[in-house]
Design an enzyme around this catalytic site. Sequence first.
Site, mmCIF file in Angstrom:
data_model
loop_
_atom_site.group_PDB
_atom_site.id
_atom_site.type_symbol
_atom_site.label_atom_id
_atom_site.label_comp_id
_atom_site.label_asym_id
_atom_site.label_seq_id
_atom_site.Cartn_x
_atom_site.Cartn_y
_atom_site.Cartn_z
ATOM 1 N N TYR A 13 0.843 -1.194 0.000
ATOM 2 C CA TYR A 13 0.000 0.000 0.000
ATOM 3 C C TYR A 13 0.879 1.245 0.000
ATOM 4 C CZ TYR A 13 -4.459 -2.344 1.016
ATOM 5 O OH TYR A 13 -5.587 -3.104 0.956
ATOM 6 N N TYR A 24 -2.265 -9.668 1.059
ATOM 7 C CA TYR A 24 -1.028 -9.341 1.764
ATOM 8 C C TYR A 24 -1.013 -10.016 3.119
ATOM 9 C CZ TYR A 24 -3.643 -5.949 4.581
ATOM 10 O OH TYR A 24 -4.520 -5.354 5.439
ATOM 11 N N ARG A 33 -4.482 -11.589 4.429
ATOM 12 C CA ARG A 33 -5.752 -11.085 3.927
ATOM 13 C C ARG A 33 -5.876 -11.455 2.448
ATOM 14 N NH1 ARG A 33 -8.870 -6.182 4.584
ATOM 15 N NH2 ARG A 33 -10.343 -7.897 4.420
ATOM 16 N N HIS A 70 -8.459 -7.659 -2.169
ATOM 17 C CA HIS A 70 -9.677 -6.881 -1.978
ATOM 18 C C HIS A 70 -9.429 -5.441 -2.405
ATOM 19 C CE1 HIS A 70 -7.252 -6.471 1.668
ATOM 20 N NE2 HIS A 70 -7.818 -5.286 1.834
ATOM 21 N N HIS A 114 -10.798 -1.502 -1.295
ATOM 22 C CA HIS A 114 -11.534 -0.717 -0.302
ATOM 23 C C HIS A 114 -12.293 0.435 -0.956
ATOM 24 C CE1 HIS A 114 -9.765 -2.333 3.439
ATOM 25 N NE2 HIS A 114 -8.647 -2.475 2.741
#
Length: 300
Positions: A158, A192, A213, A216, A218
Amino acid sequence: MAEYSARELLHAVNSTRIREGNPRVCAITARIVSDLFRTIEEFDVQTSEFMSAIKWLNAVGDSGHFGLVAPGLGFDRLLDILEDERARRTGNLHGTPRAIEGPLYVPDAPMAFGEARLDDGTDEGDMLIMEGRVLDARGTPIPASIVDVWHASPEGFYSHFHPKPAPYNYRRRIQTDEGGRYRFRSLMPSGYAVPPGSPTAVLLDLLGRHGRRPAHIHFMISAPGHPTLTTQINIPGDPYLDDDFAFATRDPLIVTLESVEDHPSIVAAGLDQPFTRIGFDFVLSPATEGELAPAPIEKW
């Protein structure tokens, strides 16, 4: 100097005042302290164990990992469950299901109108186009709503939390057009894991759990007259789809992937290679008192 029994000490901790405090903070703190006192007594926690826990908490604070520990222990999902229950009791459980924000949101991403490209072109990966509308509970499009979107890179990084990718890479705000439509181009995100050796990883290891995780994307969707919706969509086929360490996967938010390989469709999308298309409409619930979202940003 006073001598206390355990019960007397607990009463002193929860009742000693030099001024009137915040009643809600006092009540919640008293419950937490009382539960911890009982836990220490019941499990015969030793001083060395308690000090190890303090050292771990200090390490969590130094690393900024409380935002990872909380979803890993289910607190973020619990808040969503309780919000859903409150909405159900008031008959206001409409629209797209909520899902956890997570610790990696960054406000004030660059604004675009109608459509945006999220990646800066420096990474390699599978091309993705996601598009749809923002609707109210009656199915009416909501123009000028804000679709704040962020996700990990194809490597699972990220921006702002890792040297690669660059700031605001894979992050945009998109104001929907007059038909409530949004569209963005990006690269397919990867899942991740919590950083190895981190305080969060240490706890999960002691619990016999992994820290992964699934892939996905957000979203934070806002529009006047509606409460802000914080949610995320999940990419099908990820091995951790049903084993998310943050317990955030929700069946209605698992999207369908459309593989686009024919040349005319590729050209029409403004691309020169096959891509994956995701179609998804966000449905916002009507607002109750105190839930109104801010007014949209005017187009420059």
